[in-house]
Each structure stands twice: as C-alpha cells, then as structure tokens.
Scaffold this active site. Structure first.
Site, mmCIF file in Angstrom:
data_model
loop_
_atom_site.group_PDB
_atom_site.id
_atom_site.type_symbol
_atom_site.label_atom_id
_atom_site.label_comp_id
_atom_site.label_asym_id
_atom_site.label_seq_id
_atom_site.Cartn_x
_atom_site.Cartn_y
_atom_site.Cartn_z
ATOM 1 N N ASP A 29 0.855 -1.175 0.000
ATOM 2 C CA ASP A 29 0.000 0.000 0.000
ATOM 3 C C ASP A 29 0.899 1.235 0.000
ATOM 4 O O ASP A 29 2.110 1.151 0.247
ATOM 5 C CB ASP A 29 -0.903 -0.032 1.236
ATOM 6 C CG ASP A 29 -1.935 1.079 1.234
ATOM 7 O OD1 ASP A 29 -2.427 1.442 0.151
ATOM 8 O OD2 ASP A 29 -2.243 1.596 2.324
ATOM 9 N N ASP A 87 -0.260 5.061 1.091
ATOM 10 C CA ASP A 87 -0.496 5.955 2.230
ATOM 11 C C ASP A 87 -0.490 5.172 3.538
ATOM 12 O O ASP A 87 -1.164 4.147 3.670
ATOM 13 C CB ASP A 87 -1.829 6.686 2.076
ATOM 14 C CG ASP A 87 -1.831 7.633 0.879
ATOM 15 O OD1 ASP A 87 -0.839 8.361 0.705
ATOM 16 O OD2 ASP A 87 -2.812 7.629 0.113
ATOM 17 N N LYS A 146 -9.486 -2.470 -3.476
ATOM 18 C CA LYS A 146 -9.387 -3.089 -2.144
ATOM 19 C C LYS A 146 -10.627 -2.756 -1.324
ATOM 20 O O LYS A 146 -11.080 -1.617 -1.355
ATOM 21 C CB LYS A 146 -8.141 -2.578 -1.418
ATOM 22 C CG LYS A 146 -6.826 -2.922 -2.088
ATOM 23 C CD LYS A 146 -5.652 -2.356 -1.297
ATOM 24 C CE LYS A 146 -5.616 -0.844 -1.294
ATOM 25 N NZ LYS A 146 -4.472 -0.276 -0.561
ATOM 26 N N ASP A 149 -1.434 -0.970 6.010
ATOM 27 C CA ASP A 149 -1.669 -0.390 7.331
ATOM 28 C C ASP A 149 -3.118 -0.534 7.783
ATOM 29 O O ASP A 149 -3.462 -0.084 8.859
ATOM 30 C CB ASP A 149 -1.281 1.099 7.341
ATOM 31 C CG ASP A 149 -2.256 1.954 6.550
ATOM 32 O OD1 ASP A 149 -2.599 1.573 5.407
ATOM 33 O OD2 ASP A 149 -2.686 3.003 7.074
#
Length: 269
Positions: A14, A16, A185, A210
C-alpha cells in the site's frame, strides 16, 4: 505449512500510511524501494486512489522523497480497466471520474460515451455534478452495468474529510436499487490483477499494508503473506478486534530493509 518472510520473492505494498504519511516519506521507505530495485525483486505500489495516473502518482511520490517508477504503481483505475477488458473488450463506458480512470479506460480500448453504454464506471473525482450523477442513475436504470473503482466513502484533506467514491456510489445505488461491482481493495480481484501485472504467484508474494479491513483481509483472501505496519491507522490493540490476523506485524517498513554484514542497509557507500 505457514510461509515465512524469507519465502517471499515479490511484494505488493500500500502507499499511504505505509510508504508516505502526509506527503512525507516514512522511515525506511526509500531504502526498501531501493533494495527491491537493486535485487530485481518484482514489486508494485497499490492504491485505491483512482484520480491520478501512475505517472502523476510517481511525480507526487518523488516530491515526497520517494523514487517509484510509474510502471511499479497499480491503481484501482488500472485494476478496473483490466477487469472490464476480461468482461467485455472494447465495450462502451460512461465515466464519472478524473484522469486516472479516464486514461486507464481509454488506453484499454474502451469507447467513452453517454449514449447507451455497456457500463457505468464511477471513480474518484473532485468535480461531481448533479447532472453527471443523474445521467449515471438513468443509464444504470436503463440497463448499463454498474462498476465502482473503489469503496472508500471518504478521503482526507487539510480541512477535514471529503466525500469519496463510495459515498457517491451509495447515492447512485440507493436511487437505482442496484449494487455495483467494486474492483478496488478489499476485493482480492485488485490483488490478482496486480500479481498478473508483474507475473508472479500468490504463493511467493507478500502484501504490506496499514489497514486490517482492506490491505490485510484482501491480501489474506488472495493467498499472500501479509505484513501489517503500524505507521498508518491501525494499532496493535485495534488489530486484535478483527477475527483474522496478518502473517506478521512490524512497526514500519524500515524493519523490512535487509541489513548487510556491516550493519548497513545494503547500499554501496
């Protein structure tokens, strides 16, 4: 047999909260990208953001202190275009979205039109209009198939949250009483298209994220080794609330950078 990190030969990650935070590179992010590049490890940076093209995102990452080539970036817009190519190559599409979505669909050979399209695709944009949403509702009601690039209901800004793709899709869905197919996602479809993009198998691929509810669950369902980093929104405590677990939890991507025998990060000095 449970796979170990040492079994991983390719990586998806990922963006961010993993590589960058508030437009600044996180510790170890550039070192990890450099390590993958140096060792010729296949990798892709994944994002549900469908506003920007990979070229745009590469430039934005560069401004944040990360060098990520555009061909190593995989967006929900690209995943959507790939999915539609598999469904109906050369179909007609009505799009609500910006450059990322429009370019991906155009380059995949789709005809963009507002006249009896095969599909209505809703992506991220900051220029929603009553007219375009009304058009989408009427086309879907008339039989066009409803596709959404990603489910995110809100996005961040300096002034607070913004309504995002999922929020607009919910409006259209409520008006038409039809549910969309959502590509990004946590749909494992996005991960499988990414694996195909770099020609690797899930058995030897890891996913770094995250968020338990998108990155980790989708990675798990796609059969990947999953790594949760704590530099984004998930904490160790909040991760315990989910009925599934990542393969491992680390403080940040700096823990994934391999050290050489001299204690360095493997870079030549």
């Amino acid at each position: 047999m449970m796979r170990l990190r040492s079994d991983v030969r390719a990586w998806l990650t990922d963006m961010d909260g993993v590589l960058v935070h508030e437009e600044q590179a996180l510790p170890g992010a550039q070192e990890l990208i450099s390590q993958w590049t140096r060792t010729e490890t296949p990798f892709l940076v994944l994002t549900n953001n469908s506003i920007f093209t990979p070229r745009d995102l590469s430039a934005r990452l560069r401004d944040s202190g990360l060098e990520v080539p555009e061909d190593h970036i995989w967006t929900s817009a690209l995943a959507t275009a790939t999915f539609l190519e598999q469904q109906q190559p050369g179909a007609s599409v009505y799009v609500i979205g910006e450059a990322g979505t429009i370019t991906a669909l155009h380059e995949a050979g789709f005809v963009l039109t507002d006249r009896n399209p095969d599909f209505v695709v809703i992506g991220e944009t900051r220029t929603y209009s009553f007219e375009s949403i009304t058009r989408a509702i009427r086309l879907i009601d008339a039989g066009s198939r409803f596709i959404v690039t990603n489910p995110d209901a809100t996005g961040p800004s300096n002034d607070g949250i913004l309504p995002a793709t999922g929020a607009i899709a919910a409006l259209v869905s409520e008006a038409t009483q039809k549910k969309p197919y959502v590509v990004g996602k946590p749909n494992p479809m996005m991960f499988r298209s990414a694996l195909n993009r770099i020609g690797v198998h899930s058995e030897h691929t890891g996913m770094i994220g995250d968020r338990m509810d998108t990155d980790i669950v989708a990675g798990m369902e796609a059969g990947l080794h999953t790594v949760l980093v704590l530099t984004g929104i998930t904490t160790r405590e909040s991760a315990k609330k989910f009925p599934f677990r990542p393969s491992e939890i680390v403080e940040g991507v700096h823990e994934l950078v391999e050290k050489d025998s001299t204690g360095g990060d493997g870079e030549e000095r």
